[in-house]
Design a protein around this motif. Structure first.
Motif, PDB file in Angstrom:
ATOM      1  N   THR A  31       0.834  -1.194   0.000  1.00  0.00           N
ATOM      2  CA  THR A  31       0.000   0.000   0.000  1.00  0.00           C
ATOM      3  C   THR A  31       0.872   1.248   0.000  1.00  0.00           C
ATOM      4  O   THR A  31       1.748   1.379   0.857  1.00  0.00           O
ATOM      5  CB  THR A  31      -0.923   0.015   1.240  1.00  0.00           C
ATOM      6  OG1 THR A  31      -1.720  -1.167   1.243  1.00  0.00           O
ATOM      7  CG2 THR A  31      -1.811   1.236   1.244  1.00  0.00           C
ATOM      8  N   PRO A  32       0.668   2.175  -0.931  1.00  0.00           N
ATOM      9  CA  PRO A  32       1.506   3.380  -0.975  1.00  0.00           C
ATOM     10  C   PRO A  32       1.494   4.143   0.346  1.00  0.00           C
ATOM     11  O   PRO A  32       0.437   4.384   0.928  1.00  0.00           O
ATOM     12  CB  PRO A  32       0.864   4.214  -2.096  1.00  0.00           C
ATOM     13  CG  PRO A  32       0.181   3.223  -2.966  1.00  0.00           C
ATOM     14  CD  PRO A  32      -0.310   2.153  -2.039  1.00  0.00           C
ATOM     15  N   ALA A  33       2.686   4.484   0.819  1.00  0.00           N
ATOM     16  CA  ALA A  33       2.895   5.333   2.002  1.00  0.00           C
ATOM     17  C   ALA A  33       2.305   4.765   3.286  1.00  0.00           C
ATOM     18  O   ALA A  33       2.134   5.492   4.260  1.00  0.00           O
ATOM     19  CB  ALA A  33       2.343   6.739   1.759  1.00  0.00           C
ATOM     20  N   TYR A  34       2.008   3.450   3.310  1.00  0.00           N
ATOM     21  CA  TYR A  34       1.494   2.863   4.552  1.00  0.00           C
ATOM     22  C   TYR A  34       2.565   2.937   5.633  1.00  0.00           C
ATOM     23  O   TYR A  34       3.747   2.669   5.380  1.00  0.00           O
ATOM     24  CB  TYR A  34       1.091   1.409   4.328  1.00  0.00           C
ATOM     25  CG  TYR A  34       0.662   0.700   5.596  1.00  0.00           C
ATOM     26  CD1 TYR A  34      -0.615   0.875   6.117  1.00  0.00           C
ATOM     27  CD2 TYR A  34       1.543  -0.126   6.284  1.00  0.00           C
ATOM     28  CE1 TYR A  34      -1.011   0.237   7.284  1.00  0.00           C
ATOM     29  CE2 TYR A  34       1.160  -0.761   7.455  1.00  0.00           C
ATOM     30  CZ  TYR A  34      -0.116  -0.577   7.941  1.00  0.00           C
ATOM     31  OH  TYR A  34      -0.498  -1.201   9.105  1.00  0.00           O
ATOM     32  N   GLY A  85       9.118   5.909   3.722  1.00  0.00           N
ATOM     33  CA  GLY A  85       9.421   4.776   2.865  1.00  0.00           C
ATOM     34  C   GLY A  85      10.228   5.224   1.661  1.00  0.00           C
ATOM     35  O   GLY A  85      10.422   6.428   1.425  1.00  0.00           O
ATOM     36  N   THR A  86      10.710   4.289   0.902  1.00  0.00           N
ATOM     37  CA  THR A  86      11.440   4.629  -0.324  1.00  0.00           C
ATOM     38  C   THR A  86      10.460   5.155  -1.368  1.00  0.00           C
ATOM     39  O   THR A  86       9.243   4.944  -1.262  1.00  0.00           O
ATOM     40  CB  THR A  86      12.181   3.400  -0.871  1.00  0.00           C
ATOM     41  OG1 THR A  86      11.217   2.351  -1.122  1.00  0.00           O
ATOM     42  CG2 THR A  86      13.215   2.899   0.128  1.00  0.00           C
ATOM     43  N   LEU A  96       1.992  11.906  -6.306  1.00  0.00           N
ATOM     44  CA  LEU A  96       2.850  12.827  -5.565  1.00  0.00           C
ATOM     45  C   LEU A  96       3.414  12.134  -4.330  1.00  0.00           C
ATOM     46  O   LEU A  96       2.723  11.353  -3.678  1.00  0.00           O
ATOM     47  CB  LEU A  96       2.067  14.069  -5.132  1.00  0.00           C
ATOM     48  CG  LEU A  96       1.353  14.856  -6.234  1.00  0.00           C
ATOM     49  CD1 LEU A  96       0.549  16.003  -5.632  1.00  0.00           C
ATOM     50  CD2 LEU A  96       2.350  15.388  -7.250  1.00  0.00           C
ATOM     51  N   ALA A  97       4.669  12.428  -4.030  1.00  0.00           N
ATOM     52  CA  ALA A  97       5.310  11.888  -2.830  1.00  0.00           C
ATOM     53  C   ALA A  97       5.995  13.014  -2.086  1.00  0.00           C
ATOM     54  O   ALA A  97       6.452  13.995  -2.691  1.00  0.00           O
ATOM     55  CB  ALA A  97       6.320  10.803  -3.207  1.00  0.00           C
ATOM     56  N   LEU A 208       5.587   7.815  -6.020  1.00  0.00           N
ATOM     57  CA  LEU A 208       4.800   7.396  -4.875  1.00  0.00           C
ATOM     58  C   LEU A 208       5.739   6.878  -3.791  1.00  0.00           C
ATOM     59  O   LEU A 208       6.786   6.295  -4.096  1.00  0.00           O
ATOM     60  CB  LEU A 208       3.812   6.286  -5.255  1.00  0.00           C
ATOM     61  CG  LEU A 208       2.569   6.689  -6.069  1.00  0.00           C
ATOM     62  CD1 LEU A 208       1.742   5.453  -6.398  1.00  0.00           C
ATOM     63  CD2 LEU A 208       1.719   7.706  -5.326  1.00  0.00           C
ATOM     64  N   GLU A 209       5.356   7.105  -2.541  1.00  0.00           N
ATOM     65  CA  GLU A 209       6.130   6.588  -1.419  1.00  0.00           C
ATOM     66  C   GLU A 209       5.709   5.149  -1.147  1.00  0.00           C
ATOM     67  O   GLU A 209       4.518   4.841  -1.087  1.00  0.00           O
ATOM     68  CB  GLU A 209       5.896   7.444  -0.178  1.00  0.00           C
ATOM     69  CG  GLU A 209       6.675   6.978   1.049  1.00  0.00           C
ATOM     70  CD  GLU A 209       6.379   7.817   2.279  1.00  0.00           C
ATOM     71  OE1 GLU A 209       6.811   7.416   3.379  1.00  0.00           O
ATOM     72  OE2 GLU A 209       5.700   8.858   2.147  1.00  0.00           O
ATOM     73  N   ASN A 210       6.669   4.264  -1.003  1.00  0.00           N
ATOM     74  CA  ASN A 210       6.370   2.871  -0.667  1.00  0.00           C
ATOM     75  C   ASN A 210       6.039   2.745   0.821  1.00  0.00           C
ATOM     76  O   ASN A 210       6.379   3.620   1.627  1.00  0.00           O
ATOM     77  CB  ASN A 210       7.563   1.969  -0.995  1.00  0.00           C
ATOM     78  CG  ASN A 210       7.787   1.815  -2.483  1.00  0.00           C
ATOM     79  OD1 ASN A 210       6.856   1.578  -3.233  1.00  0.00           O
ATOM     80  ND2 ASN A 210       9.037   1.949  -2.919  1.00  0.00           N
TER      81      ASN A 210
END
Length: 253
Positions: A31-34, A85-86, A96-97, A208-210
């Motif tokens: 899930t992105p940015a979880y 996250g990476t 966006l991140a 996106l942030e992982n």
């Protein structure tokens, strides 16, 4: 001697809470940015005799009935691991991140909420919204675009056909790890909120942030928790057997 069963019940309850957190983390590894949840056990047991099996059993049953899932002062406190996250490149203009601190602000039906999940899209009204349809907020309110291909710089300024459309509102909190989760990657407003200035904001368009979840780390924690739970079960069983033998001897005598 009832304290032995009380301590065992506390430990097993905390282990079950940890297992729930591990399962939640692993299910959201993509899930992105979880932000992974971390369980912190409360270790204060009180005076001898205050932590009895009976009192803890009653508290546990009450927690099950009211749906809280916790046992008051003996529960496990949940905190969010807010380490970044990476980043992964997607090439999508509305992905966006944040490569630095902060949260995007979105507007829900219950008021403002905050997220680092940047998989935004354009809705039928031309607003930039989350995957669930919550509008992304700028410093001047909702952001409207004519197409899903605006230019967004590192400070969050949004430009389309050389026409400025607004600037993203990015905020930070004093203790982000204590923010209350609302689900869908959203957090409720916390204490000490402040709006970041342009020099502090680091927006990356097309990224996106992982999730900051390590599957290996979660597997290790799951195995350790299962072994500890099994040990507590054995202690409880051994104590129960010893108590049963003592009662039988008294009866035989």
């Amino acid at each position: 001697m009832d304290d032995v069963l009380g301590v065992s019940l506390i430990s097993m309850h905390q282990d079950m809470a940890r297992m729930q957190r591990v399962a939640m983390n692993m299910s959201n590894a993509l899930t992105p940015a979880y932000k992974r949840e971390v369980s912190i056990a409360r270790t204060t047991l009180g005076a001898p005799g205050s932590t009895t099996f009976g009192s803890l059993w009653d508290a546990g049953m009450a927690a099950s009935i009211n749906g809280s899932g916790t046992v008051d002062s003996h529960s496990v406190v949940s905190r969010s691991d807010m380490r970044a996250g990476t980043l992964k490149s997607t090439g999508q203009p509305l992905d966006l991140a944040l490569s630095g601190p902060g949260f995007f602000e979105v507007q829900t039906e219950h008021g403002p909420a905050y997220t680092r999940q940047g998989n935004f899209r354009m809705d039928e009204r031309g607003r930039i919204v989350t995957a669930q349809g919550y509008p992304l907020m700028g410093k001047g309110g909702e952001i409207f675009v004519a197409s899903a291909n605006p230019a967004i710089d590192a400070a969050g300024n949004i430009v389309e056909n050389k026409r400025p459309l607004g600037q993203l509102k990015v905020v930070q909190f004093e203790q982000p790890e204590t923010l209350r989760r609302l689900g869908e990657g959203l957090f409720a407003e916390g204490t000490g909120m402040r709006q970041l200035n342009d020099a502090e904001v680091q927006v990356r368009q097309g990224y996106l942030e992982n999730a900051n979840v390590s599957s290996v780390q979660e597997m290790v924690e799951m195995m350790q928790t299962m072994r500890h739970f099994e040990s507590m079960q054995k202690i409880t069983q051994a104590y129960d057997d010893m108590l049963g033998n003592a009662i039988r001897r008294l009866t035989d005598g």
